[in-house]
Design an enzyme around this catalytic site. Structure first.
Site, mmCIF file in Angstrom:
data_model
loop_
_atom_site.group_PDB
_atom_site.id
_atom_site.type_symbol
_atom_site.label_atom_id
_atom_site.label_comp_id
_atom_site.label_asym_id
_atom_site.label_seq_id
_atom_site.Cartn_x
_atom_site.Cartn_y
_atom_site.Cartn_z
ATOM 1 N N CYS A 1 49.314 42.854 45.747
ATOM 2 C CA CYS A 1 49.954 41.752 46.495
ATOM 3 C C CYS A 1 51.289 41.331 45.896
ATOM 4 O O CYS A 1 52.067 40.641 46.549
ATOM 5 C CB CYS A 1 49.032 40.540 46.542
ATOM 6 S SG CYS A 1 47.450 40.894 47.266
ATOM 7 N N THR B 1 37.001 37.866 53.095
ATOM 8 C CA THR B 1 38.377 37.596 52.652
ATOM 9 C C THR B 1 39.340 38.663 53.183
ATOM 10 O O THR B 1 40.346 38.980 52.561
ATOM 11 C CB THR B 1 38.462 37.490 51.108
ATOM 12 O OG1 THR B 1 37.978 38.701 50.515
ATOM 13 C CG2 THR B 1 37.646 36.340 50.589
ATOM 14 N N ASP C 1 25.135 30.940 54.769
ATOM 15 C CA ASP C 1 25.402 29.583 55.244
ATOM 16 C C ASP C 1 26.867 29.527 55.675
ATOM 17 O O ASP C 1 27.751 29.915 54.908
ATOM 18 C CB ASP C 1 25.116 28.605 54.088
ATOM 19 C CG ASP C 1 25.294 27.146 54.500
ATOM 20 O OD1 ASP C 1 25.935 26.886 55.541
ATOM 21 O OD2 ASP C 1 24.810 26.280 53.757
ATOM 22 N N GLU D 1 50.524 47.508 50.302
ATOM 23 C CA GLU D 1 49.521 48.212 49.500
ATOM 24 C C GLU D 1 48.508 48.870 50.420
ATOM 25 O O GLU D 1 47.481 49.367 49.974
ATOM 26 C CB GLU D 1 48.836 47.240 48.534
ATOM 27 C CG GLU D 1 48.168 46.068 49.217
ATOM 28 C CD GLU D 1 47.469 45.169 48.228
ATOM 29 O OE1 GLU D 1 47.975 44.066 48.009
ATOM 30 O OE2 GLU D 1 46.441 45.577 47.670
ATOM 31 N N SER E 1 46.872 42.082 42.045
ATOM 32 C CA SER E 1 45.823 42.628 41.186
ATOM 33 C C SER E 1 46.309 43.863 40.454
ATOM 34 O O SER E 1 47.227 44.548 40.897
ATOM 35 C CB SER E 1 44.601 42.991 42.035
ATOM 36 O OG SER E 1 43.909 41.832 42.371
ATOM 37 N N LYS F 1 42.156 26.161 43.709
ATOM 38 C CA LYS F 1 41.753 26.267 42.294
ATOM 39 C C LYS F 1 42.977 26.407 41.396
ATOM 40 O O LYS F 1 43.031 25.835 40.306
ATOM 41 C CB LYS F 1 40.844 27.483 42.088
ATOM 42 C CG LYS F 1 39.436 27.269 42.599
ATOM 43 C CD LYS F 1 38.564 28.441 42.207
ATOM 44 C CE LYS F 1 37.167 28.250 42.759
ATOM 45 N NZ LYS F 1 36.253 29.308 42.391
ATOM 46 N N HIS G 1 49.860 32.500 46.018
ATOM 47 C CA HIS G 1 49.297 33.655 46.723
ATOM 48 C C HIS G 1 47.926 33.215 47.238
ATOM 49 O O HIS G 1 47.151 32.594 46.496
ATOM 50 C CB HIS G 1 49.173 34.848 45.763
ATOM 51 C CG HIS G 1 48.325 35.947 46.328
ATOM 52 N ND1 HIS G 1 48.572 36.507 47.563
ATOM 53 C CD2 HIS G 1 47.202 36.561 45.854
ATOM 54 C CE1 HIS G 1 47.662 37.425 47.811
ATOM 55 N NE2 HIS G 1 46.811 37.473 46.796
ATOM 56 N N ASN H 1 43.541 36.934 54.293
ATOM 57 C CA ASN H 1 44.446 37.559 53.322
ATOM 58 C C ASN H 1 45.397 38.528 54.021
ATOM 59 O O ASN H 1 44.989 39.258 54.933
ATOM 60 C CB ASN H 1 43.633 38.295 52.238
ATOM 61 C CG ASN H 1 44.468 38.574 50.987
ATOM 62 O OD1 ASN H 1 45.674 38.346 50.956
ATOM 63 N ND2 ASN H 1 43.810 39.064 49.938
ATOM 64 N N SER I 1 38.719 39.264 39.373
ATOM 65 C CA SER I 1 40.020 39.062 40.038
ATOM 66 C C SER I 1 40.375 37.577 40.085
ATOM 67 O O SER I 1 41.519 37.198 39.841
ATOM 68 C CB SER I 1 40.029 39.684 41.436
ATOM 69 O OG SER I 1 39.228 38.955 42.332
HETATM 70 P P1 HMG Z 1 30.866 35.673 46.625
HETATM 71 O O1 HMG Z 1 30.177 36.144 45.412
HETATM 72 O O2 HMG Z 1 30.328 36.128 47.918
HETATM 73 O O3 HMG Z 1 30.894 34.109 46.707
HETATM 74 O O4 HMG Z 1 32.407 36.120 46.478
HETATM 75 P P2 HMG Z 1 30.546 33.011 45.585
HETATM 76 O O5 HMG Z 1 29.103 33.029 45.327
HETATM 77 O O6 HMG Z 1 31.499 33.138 44.435
HETATM 78 O O7 HMG Z 1 30.867 31.706 46.441
HETATM 79 C C1 HMG Z 1 32.166 31.426 46.833
HETATM 80 C C2 HMG Z 1 32.311 29.899 46.809
HETATM 81 O O8 HMG Z 1 31.504 29.354 47.858
HETATM 82 C C3 HMG Z 1 31.831 29.243 45.518
HETATM 83 O O9 HMG Z 1 32.689 28.164 45.278
HETATM 84 C C4 HMG Z 1 30.444 28.730 45.891
HETATM 85 O O10 HMG Z 1 30.009 27.612 45.096
HETATM 86 C C5 HMG Z 1 30.683 28.291 47.322
HETATM 87 P P3 HMG Z 1 33.365 27.981 43.816
HETATM 88 O O11 HMG Z 1 32.254 27.782 42.878
HETATM 89 O O12 HMG Z 1 34.098 29.292 43.552
HETATM 90 O O13 HMG Z 1 34.287 26.828 43.976
HETATM 91 N N1 HMG Z 1 29.469 28.239 48.157
HETATM 92 C C6 HMG Z 1 29.243 27.264 49.064
HETATM 93 N N2 HMG Z 1 29.970 26.185 49.411
HETATM 94 C C7 HMG Z 1 29.457 25.363 50.403
HETATM 95 N N3 HMG Z 1 28.268 25.610 51.021
HETATM 96 C C8 HMG Z 1 27.527 26.675 50.681
HETATM 97 C C9 HMG Z 1 28.008 27.553 49.660
HETATM 98 N N4 HMG Z 1 27.530 28.706 49.102
HETATM 99 C C10 HMG Z 1 28.439 29.100 48.183
HETATM 100 N N5 HMG Z 1 26.360 26.892 51.293
HETATM 101 C C11 HMG Z 1 34.774 36.232 46.524
HETATM 102 C C12 HMG Z 1 33.545 35.384 46.836
HETATM 103 C C13 HMG Z 1 36.019 35.499 46.922
HETATM 104 C C14 HMG Z 1 34.809 36.554 45.024
HETATM 105 C C15 HMG Z 1 34.680 37.571 47.320
HETATM 106 O O14 HMG Z 1 34.770 37.320 48.691
HETATM 107 C C16 HMG Z 1 35.724 38.605 46.920
HETATM 108 O O15 HMG Z 1 35.501 39.407 46.028
HETATM 109 N N6 HMG Z 1 36.903 38.660 47.608
HETATM 110 C C17 HMG Z 1 37.965 39.623 47.295
HETATM 111 C C18 HMG Z 1 38.643 39.363 45.973
HETATM 112 C C19 HMG Z 1 39.589 38.205 45.971
HETATM 113 O O16 HMG Z 1 40.006 37.707 47.005
HETATM 114 N N7 HMG Z 1 39.991 37.777 44.761
HETATM 115 C C20 HMG Z 1 40.940 36.686 44.620
HETATM 116 C C21 HMG Z 1 41.810 36.793 43.370
HETATM 117 S S1 HMG Z 1 42.594 38.396 43.236
HETATM 118 C C22 HMG Z 1 43.928 38.337 44.318
HETATM 119 O O17 HMG Z 1 44.299 37.303 44.767
HETATM 120 C C23 HMG Z 1 44.564 39.640 44.678
HETATM 121 C C24 HMG Z 1 44.191 40.210 46.026
HETATM 122 O O18 HMG Z 1 44.842 39.487 47.058
HETATM 123 C C25 HMG Z 1 44.523 41.698 46.106
HETATM 124 C C26 HMG Z 1 45.865 42.201 45.663
HETATM 125 O O19 HMG Z 1 46.524 41.709 44.749
HETATM 126 O O20 HMG Z 1 46.233 43.233 46.208
HETATM 127 C C27 HMG Z 1 42.710 40.122 46.309
#
Ligand code: HMG
Length: 377
Positions: free
Chosen positions: A114, A155, A32, A82, A298, A242, A233, A266, A204
């Site tokens: 990051c 992302t 979606d 990184e 991370s 959040k 970040h 990102n 994460s």
């Molecule tokens: P996912 O499992 O595909 O998505 O992963 P989800 O099921 O968790 O859904 C995401 C959100 O969309 C949720 O909202 C759902 O409810 C909503 P939340 O409950 O979290 O508020 N949703 C909808 N909303 C409206 N209409 C809909 C609908 N369906 C679902 N139809 C995830 C998402 C971000 C986890 C994934 O993409 C991922 O793993 N990304 C990479 C990791 C990441 O960015 N982590 C962030 C923290 S770590 C960090 O910041 C360090 C980093 O930058 C790296 C570094 O340090 O080097 C990553």
């Protein structure tokens, strides 16, 4: 004698000329579109063509901040990434050459996911504190790549930030009383030989928030500052929201802190500072305002610090140029994006026909040697 203040004398960013609309990605991945637009709050993501990497993106940003100063004053270049291009050689040494910096400029690369950008910033702070007559150039540059069709795919993104750190800065004073939280965890990593990251998405996000709370609680114990704005970040925009709700409940989230991030995606080390430039470019006068800055990398290291904005900072922003660059990017369809993704990093071919973020581009990786060239005209 009064000690000089130390901080950001100039800031600029760069990103790719290409983007993918998140609605197009959602359609191709049978999701979606509101999951991406609202659920993670991303509208577009930068797609990095084969002729760009952390060196070319970093150079595009750095060219903008060095052009108005005496380059000979820069005696330190810290390159944070990184997604580096070599296991041994610093990406910064290429910039040292292409920017024609002094041979007496200390140049190296730092890494801690990051968080590396903030580590670089404070190395520069310490250097200028010891040498107030010298300047430091900090470059944070990353290509955020996860696997095609992987959980992290929506992302992705990429871009760079360049900062000049100096005494008596023209844009923002850095408050050195920071709070840090370090803890080894396996939430995101990129094994040697991989050109994309592996991630435990749920862990994460959990650790990002837990580290934020730890840093905030420590920060308020050692500082008597009320924040006027807060930059986080931004791995994806919903994560910043959040974080904000965790710290400040229903207090409105300042959307100008993500105006650029929601269109770029990102940028790992650069993401927090793209949020800062987004706030500076898109807000009314921020003179004397205190900005909270939350850095998370991370693996994991987090740090919370604050900036005080200096009167007259607006004279040094390139707001129109920044907005025009973002608005005039080229929209790819999903097939074109996948082709770019798959060609990126391929060896022994010429990368031809792509548009670039700046003057430096990668012509190819020929027999394991990166061939950079400067655009003519
Ligand atoms: P996912 O499992 O595909 O998505 O992963 P989800 O099921 O968790 O859904 C995401 C959100 O969309 C949720 O909202 C759902 O409810 C909503 P939340 O409950 O979290 O508020 N949703 C909808 N909303 C409206 N209409 C809909 C609908 N369906 C679902 N139809 C995830 C998402 C971000 C986890 C994934 O993409 C991922 O793993 N990304 C990479 C990791 C990441 O960015 N982590 C962030 C923290 S770590 C960090 O910041 C360090 C980093 O930058 C790296 C570094 O340090 O080097 C990553």
């Amino acid at each position: 004698m009064l000690k000089p203040t130390i901080g950001i004398d100039n800031i600029a960013f760069s990103t790719s000329k290409y983007f993918l609309d998140m609605g197009d990605l959602a359609f191709a991945r049978h999701q979606d579109r509101n999951k991406y637009y609202c659920g993670i709050m991303q509208e577009k993501m930068a797609v990095i063509p084969p002729c760009e990497d952390v060196v070319t993106l970093g150079c595009s940003a750095a060219e903008k901040v060095v052009k108005s100063i005496d380059k000979f004053e820069i005696k330190l270049l810290v390159f944070a990434t990184e997604s580096g291009v070599d296991e041994s050689k610093s990406g910064g040494i290429y910039l040292h050459k292409f920017l024609r910096l002094s041979e007496e400029c200390r140049t190296f690369e730092v890494k801690q996911a990051c968080y590396g950008g903030t580590a670089a910033l404070f190395i520069a702070y310490d250097f200028v504190n010891l040498n107030p007559d010298k300047k430091a150039l900090v470059v944070m540059s990353d290509v955020a790549r996860y696997g095609l069709k992987s959980i992290g795919e929506p992302t992705q993104g990429g871009g760079a930030i360049a900062l000049i750190i100096s005494a008596n800065p023209k844009m923002a004073i850095i408050n050195p009383k920071t709070s840090v939280f370090s803890k080894e965890i396996v939430d995101f990593w990129r094994p040697i030989g991989y050109d994309y990251a592996l991630v435990n998405g749920a862990l994460s996000s959990k650790r990002y928030l837990a580290s934020l709370k730890k840093c905030y609680d420590s920060f308020v114990k050692i500082n008597n500052i009320s924040f006027d704005y807060f930059c986080y970040h931004v791995p994806f925009c919903k994560m910043a929201l959040k974080g904000h709700s965790l710290l400040f409940g229903d207090t409105p989230f300042e959307k100008t802190t993500i105006s650029y991030n929601k269109l770029i995606g990102n940028c790992y080390t650069a993401s927090l500072y793209i949020s800062l430039i987004s706030l500076l470019d898109n807000s009314e006068d921020l003179k004397d305002k205190n900005i909270g800055m939350y850095s998370y990398g991370s693996g994991s290291v987090a740090e919370l610090f604050s900036l005080k904005i200096v009167d007259g900072y607006k004279n040094y922003l390139d707001k129109t140029e920044n907005r025009n660059f973002i608005e005039n990017r080229i929209r790819l369809n999903v097939d074109e994006y996948e082709e770019m993704y798959n060609t990126w990093g391929q060896k022994n071919i010429e990368y031809q026909g792509y548009q670039t973020s700046g003057n430096l581009y990668l012509r190819g990786i020929i027999e394991d040697i990166r061939k950079y060239e400067i655009k003519h005209g």
